[in-house]
Design a protein around this motif. Structure first.
Motif, mmCIF file in Angstrom:
data_model
loop_
_atom_site.group_PDB
_atom_site.id
_atom_site.type_symbol
_atom_site.label_atom_id
_atom_site.label_comp_id
_atom_site.label_asym_id
_atom_site.label_seq_id
_atom_site.Cartn_x
_atom_site.Cartn_y
_atom_site.Cartn_z
ATOM 1 N N SER A 1 0.827 -1.211 0.000
ATOM 2 C CA SER A 1 0.000 0.000 0.000
ATOM 3 C C SER A 1 0.857 1.255 0.000
ATOM 4 O O SER A 1 0.567 2.224 -0.711
ATOM 5 N N ALA A 2 1.943 1.231 0.787
ATOM 6 C CA ALA A 2 2.832 2.395 0.824
ATOM 7 C C ALA A 2 3.498 2.626 -0.530
ATOM 8 O O ALA A 2 3.619 3.765 -0.996
ATOM 9 N N LEU A 3 3.915 1.542 -1.192
ATOM 10 C CA LEU A 3 4.546 1.667 -2.502
ATOM 11 C C LEU A 3 3.574 2.231 -3.528
ATOM 12 O O LEU A 3 3.916 3.141 -4.304
ATOM 13 N N ARG A 4 2.351 1.739 -3.522
ATOM 14 C CA ARG A 4 1.343 2.227 -4.470
ATOM 15 C C ARG A 4 0.994 3.688 -4.215
ATOM 16 O O ARG A 4 0.820 4.467 -5.160
ATOM 17 N N PHE A 5 0.892 4.052 -2.968
ATOM 18 C CA PHE A 5 0.531 5.434 -2.636
ATOM 19 C C PHE A 5 1.646 6.407 -2.991
ATOM 20 O O PHE A 5 1.415 7.477 -3.548
ATOM 21 N N VAL A 6 2.878 6.023 -2.689
ATOM 22 C CA VAL A 6 4.018 6.919 -2.901
ATOM 23 C C VAL A 6 4.283 7.138 -4.385
ATOM 24 O O VAL A 6 4.651 8.240 -4.810
ATOM 25 N N LYS A 7 4.081 6.109 -5.201
ATOM 26 C CA LYS A 7 4.357 6.231 -6.634
ATOM 27 C C LYS A 7 3.379 7.153 -7.357
ATOM 28 O O LYS A 7 3.582 7.480 -8.523
ATOM 29 N N SER A 8 2.296 7.581 -6.661
ATOM 30 C CA SER A 8 1.344 8.497 -7.277
ATOM 31 C C SER A 8 1.881 9.924 -7.341
ATOM 32 O O SER A 8 1.264 10.771 -7.980
ATOM 33 N N PHE A 9 3.009 10.196 -6.680
ATOM 34 C CA PHE A 9 3.542 11.550 -6.610
ATOM 35 C C PHE A 9 4.975 11.569 -7.117
ATOM 36 O O PHE A 9 5.674 10.545 -7.141
ATOM 37 N N SER A 10 5.417 12.738 -7.473
ATOM 38 C CA SER A 10 6.807 12.936 -7.863
ATOM 39 C C SER A 10 7.675 13.051 -6.606
ATOM 40 O O SER A 10 7.165 13.204 -5.484
ATOM 41 N N GLU A 11 8.996 12.978 -6.805
ATOM 42 C CA GLU A 11 9.905 13.060 -5.659
ATOM 43 C C GLU A 11 9.807 14.403 -4.952
ATOM 44 O O GLU A 11 9.912 14.474 -3.717
ATOM 45 N N ASP A 12 9.578 15.466 -5.689
ATOM 46 C CA ASP A 12 9.514 16.792 -5.082
ATOM 47 C C ASP A 12 8.219 17.024 -4.313
ATOM 48 O O ASP A 12 8.171 17.872 -3.416
ATOM 49 N N ASP A 13 7.162 16.276 -4.643
ATOM 50 C CA ASP A 13 5.853 16.533 -4.035
ATOM 51 C C ASP A 13 5.504 15.581 -2.910
ATOM 52 O O ASP A 13 4.615 15.887 -2.108
ATOM 53 N N ILE A 14 6.146 14.416 -2.833
ATOM 54 C CA ILE A 14 5.672 13.368 -1.933
ATOM 55 C C ILE A 14 5.713 13.803 -0.468
ATOM 56 O O ILE A 14 4.736 13.635 0.269
ATOM 57 N N LEU A 15 6.797 14.377 -0.020
ATOM 58 C CA LEU A 15 6.882 14.763 1.398
ATOM 59 C C LEU A 15 5.952 15.923 1.716
ATOM 60 O O LEU A 15 5.369 15.981 2.808
ATOM 61 N N ASN A 16 5.774 16.854 0.781
ATOM 62 C CA ASN A 16 4.834 17.957 0.995
ATOM 63 C C ASN A 16 3.407 17.438 1.106
ATOM 64 O O ASN A 16 2.612 17.930 1.927
ATOM 65 N N LYS A 17 3.028 16.450 0.290
ATOM 66 C CA LYS A 17 1.696 15.873 0.367
ATOM 67 C C LYS A 17 1.469 15.160 1.691
ATOM 68 O O LYS A 17 0.371 15.213 2.253
ATOM 69 N N LEU A 18 2.511 14.481 2.191
ATOM 70 C CA LEU A 18 2.370 13.829 3.498
ATOM 71 C C LEU A 18 2.156 14.860 4.588
ATOM 72 O O LEU A 18 1.381 14.628 5.533
#
Length: 613
Positions: free
Chosen positions: A226-243
């Motif tokens: 689930s974590a892999l699927r969720f994280v791959k929905s975002f780019s590297e620059d956006d993932i931590l900001n979305k969290l």
């Protein structure tokens, strides 16, 4: 440990198995704590001080056999977060309730147990006696290993902690299996990026969701898939900001947040969602009425017959435009509902994501090795002090230690001779004599080098050769290294009153150090190989008469003895060769005579002649 939830299983398909020469003349950073824990688990309490014993053998093996330049890194003061995780693991393993445990305060950390610290300090002393550099990290050892690799000071890291990639490592060696053709299991960050589409910040986000060394729980209800699927929905620059956005949002804001998640299925128009598709035939499943399809086949069935459509199979799916759009809508709704559930689980966590954990992984709080050229230096082993050290801790005989350290000394000597040829002796006692033979071990070719003892030194020989053995020219059997078979084999022999030692050395290193000796060995080897080929062909031809006949028909010059052989020998050989044939022929003749004698068609005189001739 690193990232929780069997993170190594996710990376396993992208592992590369490298050969013996992969680390040759390369610098490699080693997490010493990982080695010590691994050694204790492997041998347990079967031997005395296993951390010293296996660190000694592995270092020699890595340096001499693999040709690497090891850099050992030890842990510094652990983070308060990691100290809290260690305490909770200890109490959880003991069956104690951990809900009442105090939270670690800022700046307060818990050191490892005194026994482990003592093992580390003893290994550091041993490594320094071997001449290897040792660096102490401010925090985690794998973090400094990764930084050294990222900044180009080392070519790879040896550690089993998967969070080395989160600290910025480019190449991680998870395990070494010396007794195989491809002993190194390597992981490259470039392969992970190409195969999984994950970069460094993606991996940090995964560890925040599933757990890590600083937060063993992660987000409740979210696994690795689930974590892999969720994280791959975002780019590297956006993932931590979305969290951060999801962690600070409440349930009312979740619906608005989902609209900006960037789902894999594109959004559809509202008009397309409201429109209802045409009716479908219950017989074939395609758009249209059943009455019409019974008379004439529809355009989707495309039948040449005049009769109607065929009945649809059990697993039929219509591919018309309206059905495809309906499936997309359902899949998009399913993805949105799944992402809403994931966001709800994340929003329930307090203080998520933890800024301190992100800072530990992304901020370089380790010591930057700017003067790596001065600090990362390799010296010759202090043999005499090392002998006393291992005699005290391991109860090893001095001759045993000197024998085991010899492959390391020979490797250092060959490297020095390759860069700066001199007239020095190996360990001030041994002279490069010759190349004994070529050895193949696990598919890897090596030169067996013969070292001649030039000057006898009292107390330095691993085996004392007696005068009787020297006079008789007796060969002394090799002392096999039972404790650690990965080290090159060392042998002691004696011929003509001179003692020699045989070691396994890298072919390229020997060629660079003593090119004349290698040329001499190759020239001497050629006639031996041709002679052995002749013997093999001779044996092969001798066993097969058709080959022998073909060779005799060719113009091959024979010796004079083969042309004019002694008549006595020829008669004897012919008699020996023909004796079984003569017996068989006599038996056949006698049997034929008996049959002929009993034949009534013959005359009486003929039968008598057959019996008595």
């Amino acid at each position: 440990m690193g990232v929780s939830a069997n993170f190594w299983d996710l990376l396993k398909p992208y592992a590369r198995l490298q050969g013996f020469d992969f680390l040759r003349n390369k610098r490699v950073a080693i997490d010493l704590s990982h080695w010590i824990v691994q050694h204790e688990t492997a041998v347990k309490s079967n031997v005395l001080n296993p951390h010293l014993r296996l660190t000694f053998f592995r270092t020699i093996n890595l340096f001499s056999r693999f040709g690497a330049l090891p850099v050992f890194v030890v842990d510094g003061t652990p983070s308060p977060l990691k100290s809290q995780v260690r305490i909770s693991r200890f109490f959880r393993g003991s069956g104690i309730d951990i809900s009442s445990l105090p939270v670690a305060e800022e700046g307060i950390s818990v050191e490892r147990n005194h026994k482990f610290v003592k093992c580390v300090e003893e290994c550091i002393e041993l490594i320094k006696l071997l001449g290897m550099p040792v660096l102490r990290a401010k925090g985690e050892a794998e973090a400094l290993c990764a930084q050294l690799n990222k900044e180009g000071h080392v070519d790879a890291c040896i550690t089993a902690d998967s969070d080395a990639f989160l600290f910025g490592a480019n190449c991680v060696i998870k395990s070494l299996r010396p007794n195989t053709k491809e002993p190194l299991e390597c992981y490259y960050m470039s392969d992970i990026e190409a195969g999984l589409g994950l970069k460094r910040k993606h991996l940090v986000a995964i560890c925040l969701l599933v757990g890590n060394d600083y937060d063993s729980k992660g987000v409740e209800g979210i696994g690795l898939e689930s974590a892999l699927r969720f994280v791959k929905s975002f780019s590297e620059d956006d993932i931590l900001n979305k969290l951060h956005e999801i962690g600070r949002s409440n349930k009312i804001q979740l619906a608005d947040d989902i609209c900006s998640l960037g789902c894999s299925v594109p959004s559809l128009d509202e008009n397309a969602r409201k429109t209802k598709g045409p009716p479908h035939c219950s017989l074939c499943g395609h758009p249209g009425s059943k009455r019409m399809h019974l008379k004439f086949p529809c355009e989707y069935c495309k039948l040449d017959t005049v009769e109607g459509c065929l009945e649809k199979p059990a697993s039929f799916k219509c591919n018309c435009t309206s059905c495809d759009m309906d499936r997309q809508q359902k899949q998009q709704k399913k993805n949105e509902n799944w992402e809403i559930k994931v966001c709800e689980k994340i929003s329930r966590e307090q203080n998520f994501p933890n800024e301190n954990i992100i800072g530990i992984y992304l901020l370089s709080n380790q010591e930057t090795v700017k003067d790596a050229g001065h600090r990362l230096c390799w010296d010759a082993p202090n043999v005499e002090t090392l002998v006393d050290f291992l005699n005290y801790y391991q109860n090893w005989d001095p001759s045993y230690t000197r024998q085991r350290i010899f492959p390391m000394l020979s490797t250092i000597f060959l490297r020095e001779m390759a860069s700066n040829p001199t007239d020095n002796l190996l360990h001030e006692q041994f002279l490069f004599d010759s190349i004994h033979r070529v050895k193949i071990k696990f598919g890897h070719q090596l030169y067996v080098v013969k070292w001649k003892k030039a000057t006898p030194a009292a107390g330095n020989a691993a085996y004392t050769i007696t005068s009787e053995e020297c006079e008789s020219g007796q060969s002394i059997e090799c002392i096999h290294i039972v404790d650690e078979p990965d080290i090159p084999e060392v042998e002691f022999i004696s011929t003509d009153g001179c003692s020699f030692m045989l070691t396994d050395e890298d072919m390229e290193l020997v060629t660079a150090a003593f090119p004349e000796k290698v040329d001499q060995f190759l020239k001497e080897k050629e006639p031996k190989e041709t002679k052995s080929r002749r013997k093999e062909t001779g044996i092969r031809f001798k066993g097969t008469p058709e080959h022998a006949a073909s060779t005799s028909s060719k113009s091959v010059q024979l010796s004079i003895k083969e042309f004019y052989r002694a008549s006595k020998l020829q008669k004897q050989e012919k008699f020996e060769e023909n004796s079984p044939k003569i017996l068989e022929s006599n038996n056949k003749i006698s049997s034929n005579k008996k049959r002929g004698a009993s034949n009534k068609n013959l005359t009486k005189s003929a039968r008598r002649r057959l019996l008595f001739d």
